[in-house]
Design a protein around this motif. Structure first.
Motif, mmCIF file in Angstrom:
data_model
loop_
_atom_site.group_PDB
_atom_site.id
_atom_site.type_symbol
_atom_site.label_atom_id
_atom_site.label_comp_id
_atom_site.label_asym_id
_atom_site.label_seq_id
_atom_site.Cartn_x
_atom_site.Cartn_y
_atom_site.Cartn_z
ATOM 1 N N HIS A 183 -72.622 56.663 22.271
ATOM 2 C CA HIS A 183 -72.439 57.091 21.061
ATOM 3 C C HIS A 183 -73.675 56.373 19.914
ATOM 4 C CE1 HIS A 183 -68.491 59.014 21.306
ATOM 5 N NE2 HIS A 183 -68.470 58.046 22.364
ATOM 6 N N GLY A 184 -74.141 55.261 20.615
ATOM 7 C CA GLY A 184 -75.339 54.550 20.007
ATOM 8 C C GLY A 184 -74.988 53.407 19.037
ATOM 9 N N LEU A 185 -73.909 53.357 18.641
ATOM 10 C CA LEU A 185 -73.334 52.191 17.757
ATOM 11 C C LEU A 185 -73.441 50.910 18.358
ATOM 12 C CD1 LEU A 185 -70.015 53.391 16.146
ATOM 13 C CD2 LEU A 185 -72.336 53.663 15.183
ATOM 14 N N ARG A 186 -73.888 49.815 17.382
ATOM 15 C CA ARG A 186 -74.223 48.546 18.096
ATOM 16 C C ARG A 186 -72.805 47.891 17.933
ATOM 17 N NH1 ARG A 186 -79.095 46.290 18.409
ATOM 18 N NH2 ARG A 186 -80.030 47.988 17.230
ATOM 19 N N ILE A 187 -72.837 46.709 18.980
ATOM 20 C CA ILE A 187 -71.810 46.060 19.352
ATOM 21 C C ILE A 187 -72.253 44.652 19.001
ATOM 22 C CG2 ILE A 187 -70.348 45.015 21.077
ATOM 23 C CD1 ILE A 187 -71.073 47.785 22.956
ATOM 24 N N SER A 188 -71.363 44.038 17.943
ATOM 25 C CA SER A 188 -72.038 42.545 17.613
ATOM 26 C C SER A 188 -71.212 41.762 18.087
ATOM 27 C CB SER A 188 -71.811 42.624 15.915
ATOM 28 O OG SER A 188 -72.780 43.196 15.079
ATOM 29 N N LEU A 189 -71.675 40.489 18.609
ATOM 30 C CA LEU A 189 -70.885 39.689 19.599
ATOM 31 C C LEU A 189 -71.091 38.376 19.098
ATOM 32 C CD1 LEU A 189 -73.503 40.508 22.393
ATOM 33 C CD2 LEU A 189 -71.449 41.269 22.565
ATOM 34 N N HIS A 190 -69.517 37.751 19.013
ATOM 35 C CA HIS A 190 -69.290 36.491 18.715
ATOM 36 C C HIS A 190 -69.688 35.917 20.205
ATOM 37 C CE1 HIS A 190 -66.838 33.033 16.796
ATOM 38 N NE2 HIS A 190 -67.455 32.577 18.146
ATOM 39 N N ALA A 191 -70.903 35.493 20.327
ATOM 40 C CA ALA A 191 -71.288 34.903 21.786
ATOM 41 C C ALA A 191 -71.048 33.632 21.972
ATOM 42 C CB ALA A 191 -72.590 35.212 21.841
ATOM 43 N N GLU A 192 -69.481 33.255 22.439
ATOM 44 C CA GLU A 192 -69.204 32.012 22.935
ATOM 45 C C GLU A 192 -68.366 32.095 23.832
ATOM 46 O OE1 GLU A 192 -69.192 28.641 19.865
ATOM 47 O OE2 GLU A 192 -67.981 29.979 19.082
ATOM 48 N N THR A 193 -68.271 31.478 25.040
ATOM 49 C CA THR A 193 -67.521 31.917 25.910
ATOM 50 C C THR A 193 -66.369 31.029 25.975
ATOM 51 O OG1 THR A 193 -69.325 32.296 27.286
ATOM 52 C CG2 THR A 193 -67.443 31.659 28.609
ATOM 53 N N ALA A 194 -65.153 31.882 25.856
ATOM 54 C CA ALA A 194 -63.931 31.450 25.446
ATOM 55 C C ALA A 194 -63.265 30.214 26.541
ATOM 56 C CB ALA A 194 -63.102 32.348 25.332
ATOM 57 N N SER A 195 -63.650 30.520 27.669
ATOM 58 C CA SER A 195 -62.950 29.843 28.962
ATOM 59 C C SER A 195 -63.639 28.135 28.850
ATOM 60 C CB SER A 195 -63.057 30.305 30.266
ATOM 61 O OG SER A 195 -64.356 30.454 30.516
ATOM 62 N N ILE A 196 -64.991 28.227 28.497
ATOM 63 C CA ILE A 196 -65.401 26.860 28.372
ATOM 64 C C ILE A 196 -64.917 26.103 27.309
ATOM 65 C CG2 ILE A 196 -67.606 25.580 28.498
ATOM 66 C CD1 ILE A 196 -69.182 28.154 29.287
ATOM 67 N N MET A 197 -64.872 26.748 26.108
ATOM 68 C CA MET A 197 -64.461 25.834 25.032
ATOM 69 C C MET A 197 -62.822 25.523 25.072
ATOM 70 S SD MET A 197 -66.236 28.265 22.075
ATOM 71 C CE MET A 197 -65.194 30.058 22.140
ATOM 72 N N ALA A 198 -62.269 26.462 25.723
ATOM 73 C CA ALA A 198 -60.720 25.890 25.727
ATOM 74 C C ALA A 198 -60.358 24.784 26.574
ATOM 75 C CB ALA A 198 -59.986 27.452 26.246
ATOM 76 N N ARG A 199 -61.082 24.800 27.671
ATOM 77 C CA ARG A 199 -60.987 23.603 28.486
ATOM 78 C C ARG A 199 -61.537 22.479 27.823
ATOM 79 N NH1 ARG A 199 -60.242 24.975 34.234
ATOM 80 N NH2 ARG A 199 -60.868 22.961 34.709
ATOM 81 N N ARG A 200 -62.371 22.466 27.427
ATOM 82 C CA ARG A 200 -63.241 21.252 27.100
ATOM 83 C C ARG A 200 -62.159 20.631 25.498
ATOM 84 N NH1 ARG A 200 -68.876 19.976 27.704
ATOM 85 N NH2 ARG A 200 -69.185 20.523 29.687
ATOM 86 N N GLN A 201 -61.770 21.931 24.898
ATOM 87 C CA GLN A 201 -61.008 21.351 23.640
ATOM 88 C C GLN A 201 -59.706 20.691 23.958
ATOM 89 O OE1 GLN A 201 -60.521 24.490 20.358
ATOM 90 N NE2 GLN A 201 -58.617 23.451 19.728
ATOM 91 N N ALA A 202 -59.227 21.290 25.025
ATOM 92 C CA ALA A 202 -57.993 20.841 25.638
ATOM 93 C C ALA A 202 -58.149 19.333 26.207
ATOM 94 C CB ALA A 202 -57.320 21.650 26.741
#
Ligand SMILES: [Zn+2]
Length: 481
Positions: A183-202
């Motif tokens: 379809h050609g539409l652009r996909i905008s990314l919140h480009a941060e990897t959740a699993s890395i952040m979740a472990r570190r935050q915990a």
């Protein structure tokens, strides 16, 4: 003998004269004639017919209105933070004539029904708008109906943020990219990897860290670098178009630059807070500075400026993300909501950088108007001043000094670390399709509802999907006829 005045031509609604026109390429003195919401002529004022109304822009600059591909207007669901009326009023006051609004509302814009609800809320908008559809783990079956319903782009939260939308797995992302690519539409990314952040935050929370800098510690730049790299690979494989939101680190620029060199249709934005704050901000502002991704060390800020200068970063957006003041100011950093208002402050803040010589006005126009128009299929209807374009115009005073005043902003959630920041350069008039939504620094309240969806003019380049024989649809239809 005096020349007779040119006959009044009722076909011209408005003539803006006496100012300097700024494009992505140059500056030149000129007048702009507007009729029926569009620019009909640009040139020397004397060569243009007189109009019903004339705006004297002597000493001012005339720019294409800013296109902000990253705002959160919070409605439906969180209207104590912001709603479409206040958010789009902030855009109008900030010289922003088109916004792309994010799907982490309640309900999230993940289904056609939620899209209808969002469009209903957006009917109050002062400015034109595109609506993001959500790309999530569990809504792949709705992506095509969201496209049919008119979403302007998709948003993929690779990292969790406000609204607690679970980030999709790489498997779901690939399948979604396969569906959207044709379809050609652009996909905008919140480009941060959740699993890395979740472990570190915990780990940080468990070890007793609740101070503002713990937020930065939980999201080292590898979080963003890994996400950009992975999404770029999926885009390359599928031919999907992607856009990296809120670039915060120098490290992300490498995968972004490399993907561009490989021919991936990938664009990137950064935001004023990453260009203007560094790690000192955690000491100065405490939890108010909490934003995802985090404001980083000075070395990253320096790299972002270099990335703007060498064109690795394509545009400046705001990540306008208002919250109530009490939601921002928390003793425990993990309890503070992330983000702050921005759509009204971007232009004065960045024009101040133009005044300081850190970028040219032409580059500013490119990054805030022309580049986003191109990336999201609005060019040349928007993002440029030329005959035939929508008369989306901001008239600015480069000399005007002011300061950001939180209590004067239109946003409901107006808390911002930029409060009291001195600025030089201010939008004075904003026009959306030829209609003043802000005039002489006054919001024109009766233009609430003037905004229109961009779908009527959006035209993405021909899609180029790849590896079609390996898509989930292809392999599951194999053997059926
Ligand atoms: Zn955002």
């Amino acid at each position: 003998m005096p020349q007779p005045a040119p006959p009044e031509d009722p076909a011209i609604d408005l003539l803006i004269r006496g100012g300097t026109i700024a494009t992505e390429h140059g500056l030149y003195p000129g007048a702009v004639a507007i009729a029926g919401g569009r620019i009909v002529a640009i040139g020397e004022a004397a060569s243009l017919q007189t109009a019903r109304e004339t705006l004297d822009a002597t000493g001012l600059h005339i720019l294409p209105g800013a296109i902000d591909p990253h705002v959160h207007f919070r409605e439906p669901g969180y209207t104590h933070k912001e709603d479409w009326e206040t958010g789009s009023a902030a855009a109008a006051m900030g010289g922003v004539t088109t916004v792309f609004e994010m799907p982490n509302t309640d309900p999230p814009t993940a289904t056609p029904e939620a899209l209808a609800e969002k469009l209903n809320a957006a009917a109050k908008s002062y400015v034109d708008f595109g609506i993001y559809g959500l790309l999530a783990e569990d809504n792949l079956q709705h992506l095509e109906s969201l496209i049919a319903g008119g979403v302007a782009a998709f948003k993929c939260f690779m990292g969790n943020t406000f609204g607690n939308l679970p980030s999709p797995s790489t498997g779901a992302m690939l399948e979604a990219f396969e569906i959207i690519a044709p379809h050609g539409l652009r996909i905008s990314l919140h480009a941060e990897t959740a699993s890395i952040m979740a472990r570190r935050q915990a780990r940080l929370a468990a070890s007793g860290r609740h101070d503002p800098l713990a937020h930065l510690a939980s999201r080292p730049a590898i979080v963003a670098m890994e996400a950009v790299s992975r999404a770029a690979l999926l885009a390359e494989w599928t031919g999907a178009r992607v856009h990296v939101l809120h670039i915060s680190s120098g490290d992300e620029l490498r995968p972004l630059r490399e993907a561009k060199q490989r021919g991936v249709d990938i664009t990137g934005e950064t935001c004023p807070h990453y260009l203007l704050f560094n790690e000192q901000a955690y000491h100065t502002f405490g939890s108010l500075i909490r934003v995802n991704p985090p404001v980083r060390e000075q070395s990253h800020q320096d790299a972002l400026w270099a990335g703007l200068a060498d064109r690795t970063i394509d545009m400046i957006a705001t990540d306008h993300a208002p919250h109530a003041t009490e939601e921002k100011l928390q003793d425990d950093i993990w309890c503070a909501d992330c983000g702050f208002t921005g759509v009204e402050t971007q232009m004065p803040l960045m024009l101040t950088q133009v005044a300081a010589g850190r970028m040219t006005l032409n580059h500013y126009v490119k990054m805030t108007a022309t580049a986003p128009a191109r990336a999201f299929g609005l060019y040349p209807h928007k993002g440029v001043l030329q005959p035939g374009s929508d008369a989306d115009i901001v008239v600015i005073d480069l000399q005007r000094e002011d300061k950001v005043r939180s209590d004067q902003l239109q946003s409901l959630g107006s808390a911002t670390p930029f409060d009291q920041t001195p600025t030089k350069g201010l939008p004075v008039h904003t026009l959306v399709r030829g209609v003043f939504v802000m005039k002489s620094r006054e919001l024109i309240e009766e233009t609430s509802g003037h905004g229109r969806p961009v779908g009527r003019i959006q035209h993405m380049p021909t899609p180029a999907p790849r590896n079609l024989e390996t898509t989930t649809a292809a392999i599951t239809s194999c053997g059926k006829s």
